[in-house]
Scaffold this active site. Sequence first.
Site, short mmCIF file in Angstrom:
data_model
loop_
_atom_site.label_atom_id
_atom_site.label_comp_id
_atom_site.label_asym_id
_atom_site.label_seq_id
_atom_site.Cartn_x
_atom_site.Cartn_y
_atom_site.Cartn_z
N GLY A 1 0.87 -1.25 -0.03
CA GLY A 1 0.14 -0.01 -0.04
C GLY A 1 0.98 1.36 -0.11
O GLY A 1 2.05 1.24 0.13
N GLN B 1 2.91 10.16 1.61
CA GLN B 1 4.42 9.48 1.67
C GLN B 1 5.08 9.96 0.50
O GLN B 1 6.21 9.81 0.39
CB GLN B 1 4.09 7.86 1.35
CG GLN B 1 3.72 7.23 2.87
CD GLN B 1 3.66 5.69 2.66
OE1 GLN B 1 2.77 5.30 2.47
NE2 GLN B 1 4.64 4.98 3.23
N CYS C 1 7.31 -0.31 6.60
CA CYS C 1 6.88 0.96 5.91
C CYS C 1 7.97 1.35 4.96
O CYS C 1 9.04 1.64 5.23
CB CYS C 1 6.40 2.03 7.02
SG CYS C 1 5.74 3.27 6.20
N LEU C 2 7.62 1.82 3.82
CA LEU C 2 8.53 2.35 2.89
C LEU C 2 9.11 3.52 3.67
O LEU C 2 10.00 4.14 2.97
CB LEU C 2 7.79 2.78 1.45
CG LEU C 2 7.42 1.38 0.78
CD1 LEU C 2 6.41 1.79 -0.39
CD2 LEU C 2 8.44 0.62 0.28
N HIS D 1 -3.07 0.87 8.35
CA HIS D 1 -1.58 1.32 8.21
C HIS D 1 -1.90 2.29 7.21
O HIS D 1 -1.08 3.43 7.66
CB HIS D 1 -0.59 0.12 7.85
CG HIS D 1 0.61 0.45 7.56
ND1 HIS D 1 1.62 0.19 8.43
CD2 HIS D 1 1.05 1.51 6.44
CE1 HIS D 1 2.79 0.85 7.65
NE2 HIS D 1 2.69 1.32 6.74
N GLU D 2 -2.46 2.32 6.13
CA GLU D 2 -2.45 3.40 5.19
C GLU D 2 -3.11 4.56 5.59
O GLU D 2 -2.82 5.57 5.37
CB GLU D 2 -2.77 2.72 3.62
CG GLU D 2 -1.88 1.56 3.08
CD GLU D 2 -0.51 2.05 3.14
OE1 GLU D 2 -0.23 3.13 2.85
OE2 GLU D 2 0.29 1.03 3.37
N HIS E 1 -1.36 7.03 8.04
CA HIS E 1 -0.53 7.91 7.19
C HIS E 1 -1.35 9.15 6.98
O HIS E 1 -0.94 10.32 6.76
CB HIS E 1 -0.13 7.31 5.89
CG HIS E 1 1.01 6.45 5.80
ND1 HIS E 1 2.35 6.92 6.40
CD2 HIS E 1 1.21 5.25 5.69
CE1 HIS E 1 3.18 6.06 6.44
NE2 HIS E 1 2.55 4.86 6.09
#
Length: 177
Positions: A47, A52, A100-101, A142-143, A146
């Site tokens: 995702g 981000q 996470c990225l 999670h997404e 953000h």
Amino acid sequence: MAVKDVLRMGESRLLEPSRPVEKFDTPELDALIADMTDTMKALNGAGLAAPQIGVLLQVAIFGVDHNPRYPEAEPVPHTVLINPVLTALDDEVEEGWEGCLSVPGMRGLVPRYQRLRYQGCDQHGNPIDRTVSGFHARVVQHECDHLAGILYPMRIRDLRNFGFSEELFPGQDLQDD
């Protein structure tokens, strides 16, 4: 479109709440979603949220078919979720390892609701209303975190369960989410 640079923890924009999307089906929104999709695919993520890549709008994308990084995970449909609202369906919480990225090379044990309902719209303004559980529920939470300026390390209850992937899981080839 293009693979964008992903902001990393410490960048102040990741801590800011995102604004709701007001106009759907626009060339700008389509371009943002294309960039997010290209970026997520290039980095083999599950995702990605617009903040981000430095865009403070309530836009998240996610989806997993068969991914070697998530061999035990059930498939999650590829979704564009805009202006989401999450509702926990009960108090059952499960801890699970996340990466996470925006927090490259690290993993943490994060508590998440097991079952939830999420609502919002797709890029065309069509309503989305799903009830999900397990990995799908974890990815959505999670997404959407953000979009509220929350990174997963902020949710970790015990920092002994947070560290570099190669130290926590020696010999495993884990990448970031």
